[in-house]
Design an enzyme around this catalytic site. Structure first.
Site, PDB file in Angstrom:
ATOM      1  N   SER A  23     -38.452  18.481 -10.605  1.00 16.36           N
ATOM      2  CA  SER A  23     -37.912  19.634 -11.458  1.00 16.36           C
ATOM      3  C   SER A  23     -37.772  19.436 -13.007  1.00 16.36           C
ATOM      4  O   SER A  23     -37.416  20.297 -13.736  1.00 16.36           O
ATOM      5  CB  SER A  23     -36.489  20.374 -10.904  1.00 16.36           C
ATOM      6  OG  SER A  23     -35.355  19.505 -11.449  1.00 16.36           O
ATOM      7  N   ASP A  24     -38.194  18.362 -13.451  1.00 18.58           N
ATOM      8  CA  ASP A  24     -38.119  18.145 -14.940  1.00 18.58           C
ATOM      9  C   ASP A  24     -39.265  17.178 -15.447  1.00 18.58           C
ATOM     10  O   ASP A  24     -39.205  16.416 -16.420  1.00 18.58           O
ATOM     11  CB  ASP A  24     -36.771  17.566 -15.328  1.00 18.58           C
ATOM     12  CG  ASP A  24     -36.679  17.450 -16.736  1.00 18.58           C
ATOM     13  OD1 ASP A  24     -37.278  18.414 -17.440  1.00 18.58           O
ATOM     14  OD2 ASP A  24     -35.631  17.098 -17.415  1.00 18.58           O
ATOM     15  N   LEU A  25     -40.318  17.383 -14.557  1.00 13.49           N
ATOM     16  CA  LEU A  25     -41.749  16.411 -15.058  1.00 13.49           C
ATOM     17  C   LEU A  25     -42.077  17.060 -16.106  1.00 13.49           C
ATOM     18  O   LEU A  25     -42.571  18.171 -16.433  1.00 13.49           O
ATOM     19  CB  LEU A  25     -42.728  16.749 -13.871  1.00 13.49           C
ATOM     20  CG  LEU A  25     -43.771  15.953 -13.919  1.00 13.49           C
ATOM     21  CD1 LEU A  25     -43.393  14.363 -13.713  1.00 13.49           C
ATOM     22  CD2 LEU A  25     -44.816  16.474 -12.755  1.00 13.49           C
ATOM     23  N   ASN A  29     -41.006  11.975 -19.411  1.00 14.57           N
ATOM     24  CA  ASN A  29     -40.419  11.365 -18.100  1.00 14.57           C
ATOM     25  C   ASN A  29     -41.421  10.676 -17.424  1.00 14.57           C
ATOM     26  O   ASN A  29     -41.343  10.358 -16.215  1.00 14.57           O
ATOM     27  CB  ASN A  29     -39.606  12.372 -17.242  1.00 14.57           C
ATOM     28  CG  ASN A  29     -38.507  13.076 -17.677  1.00 14.57           C
ATOM     29  OD1 ASN A  29     -38.168  12.382 -18.628  1.00 14.57           O
ATOM     30  ND2 ASN A  29     -38.250  14.293 -17.469  1.00 14.57           N
ATOM     31  N   THR A  70     -35.167  21.316 -17.867  1.00 17.96           N
ATOM     32  CA  THR A  70     -35.578  21.945 -18.787  1.00 17.96           C
ATOM     33  C   THR A  70     -36.537  23.218 -18.560  1.00 17.96           C
ATOM     34  O   THR A  70     -37.480  23.056 -17.752  1.00 17.96           O
ATOM     35  CB  THR A  70     -36.550  20.905 -19.729  1.00 17.96           C
ATOM     36  OG1 THR A  70     -35.938  19.596 -19.700  1.00 17.96           O
ATOM     37  CG2 THR A  70     -37.033  21.382 -20.936  1.00 17.96           C
TER      38      THR A  70
END
Length: 92
Positions: A23-25, A29, A70
């Site tokens: 959910s924040d790739l 990251n 994000t």
């Protein structure tokens, strides 16, 4: 570049097989370990790829309990579920 795509794909496949959503790739990251070329050229080779920041990850089987990531990088179907179908506030 090919190594990067293959390794990130392997990581996503593994996460998918365990019903984990990162959910924040995003590029920030993804960590790369590189090795310089042995010759005189200024070239580096990718030795390892790691996904980091699983603080916003959740199990896909439980969409009611997950932390926000994000929004600009969230899949549209998840963002749609949060904002419209589930009537949740983004900052909650």
């Amino acid at each position: 570049m090919k190594v990067l795509l293959i390794e990130v794909s392997k990581a996503l496949f593994l996460m998918n097989s365990h019903n984990i959503v990162h959910s924040d790739l995003k590029t920030e990251n993804i960590l790369l370990r590189t090795k310089r070329s042995d010759d005189d050229r200024d070239v580096s080779f990718i030795r390892a790829v790691k996904l980091i920041d699983f603080g916003s990850s959740f199990l896909f089987t439980n969409l009611k309990q997950f932390s926000m990531a994000t929004p600009e990088y969230m899949p549209p179907e998840i963002l749609n579920y949060i904002l419209f179908q589930n009537k949740m506030e983004y900052d909650s």
